[in-house]
Design a protein around this motif. Structure first.
Motif, short mmCIF file in Angstrom:
data_model
loop_
_atom_site.label_atom_id
_atom_site.label_comp_id
_atom_site.label_asym_id
_atom_site.label_seq_id
_atom_site.Cartn_x
_atom_site.Cartn_y
_atom_site.Cartn_z
N ARG A 1 0.92 -1.23 -0.18
CA ARG A 1 0.03 0.05 -0.03
C ARG A 1 0.74 1.29 0.10
O ARG A 1 0.50 2.41 -0.71
CB ARG A 1 -0.82 0.07 1.03
CG ARG A 1 -2.00 1.09 1.20
CD ARG A 1 -3.08 0.78 2.20
NE ARG A 1 -4.12 1.82 2.12
CZ ARG A 1 -5.31 1.92 2.89
NH1 ARG A 1 -5.47 1.05 3.93
NH2 ARG A 1 -5.86 2.76 2.80
N THR A 2 2.00 1.18 0.81
CA THR A 2 2.82 2.26 0.77
C THR A 2 3.32 2.70 -0.65
O THR A 2 3.62 3.86 -0.81
CB THR A 2 4.03 2.41 1.66
OG1 THR A 2 4.79 0.95 1.44
CG2 THR A 2 3.48 2.45 3.04
N LEU A 3 3.66 1.71 -1.48
CA LEU A 3 4.17 1.90 -2.71
C LEU A 3 3.14 2.26 -3.63
O LEU A 3 3.26 2.99 -4.57
CB LEU A 3 4.74 0.49 -3.42
CG LEU A 3 5.94 -0.18 -2.72
CD1 LEU A 3 6.41 -1.32 -3.43
CD2 LEU A 3 7.26 0.76 -2.95
N ALA A 4 1.78 1.97 -3.53
CA ALA A 4 0.66 2.61 -4.17
C ALA A 4 0.54 4.08 -3.88
O ALA A 4 0.20 4.66 -4.80
CB ALA A 4 -0.41 1.67 -3.80
N GLN A 5 0.65 4.30 -2.52
CA GLN A 5 0.57 5.83 -2.29
C GLN A 5 1.67 6.52 -2.84
O GLN A 5 1.14 7.69 -3.38
CB GLN A 5 0.61 5.94 -0.58
CG GLN A 5 -0.48 5.57 0.03
CD GLN A 5 -0.40 5.46 1.41
OE1 GLN A 5 0.59 5.34 2.07
NE2 GLN A 5 -1.53 5.26 2.17
N GLU A 6 2.66 5.96 -2.79
CA GLU A 6 3.75 6.78 -3.69
C GLU A 6 3.74 6.86 -5.08
O GLU A 6 3.87 7.99 -5.79
CB GLU A 6 5.24 6.19 -3.22
CG GLU A 6 5.73 6.44 -1.99
CD GLU A 6 7.01 5.46 -1.66
OE1 GLU A 6 7.62 4.88 -2.61
OE2 GLU A 6 7.40 5.15 -0.38
#
Length: 80
Positions: free
Chosen positions: A16-21
């Motif tokens: 999810r953090t990669l998706a946010q970035e």
């Protein structure tokens, strides 16, 4: 469902953090518009994901909070 969560649950992006970035860097569009991680995703939306020089266009088929690994690919349809 939030865009970043959808990308993670559907396993288009691993975390999810990669998706946010990716959203914050303008690499994800929803229906032709650059989207924030909090953008709402619903069935029928068209997503465009840019990974380096590769672009993947998908249509949202279903939205679910929890999906088994083998069923994750059924949440979207790749469009050429």
């Amino acid at each position: 469902m939030r865009l970043d969560k959808y990308l993670k649950v559907s396993r288009l992006i691993k975390r999810r953090t990669l998706a946010q970035e990716a959203c914050e860097n303008g690499k994800i569009t929803v229906n032709g518009k650059v989207a924030k991680p909090s953008a709402n995703v619903k069935e029928g939306d068209l997503l465009s994901l840019t990974f380096g020089e590769k672009v993947i266009n998908v249509k949202v088929v279903s939205v679910a909070e929890h999906v088994l690994k083998q069923d994750a690919a059924d949440m979207y349809e790749v469009i050429q």
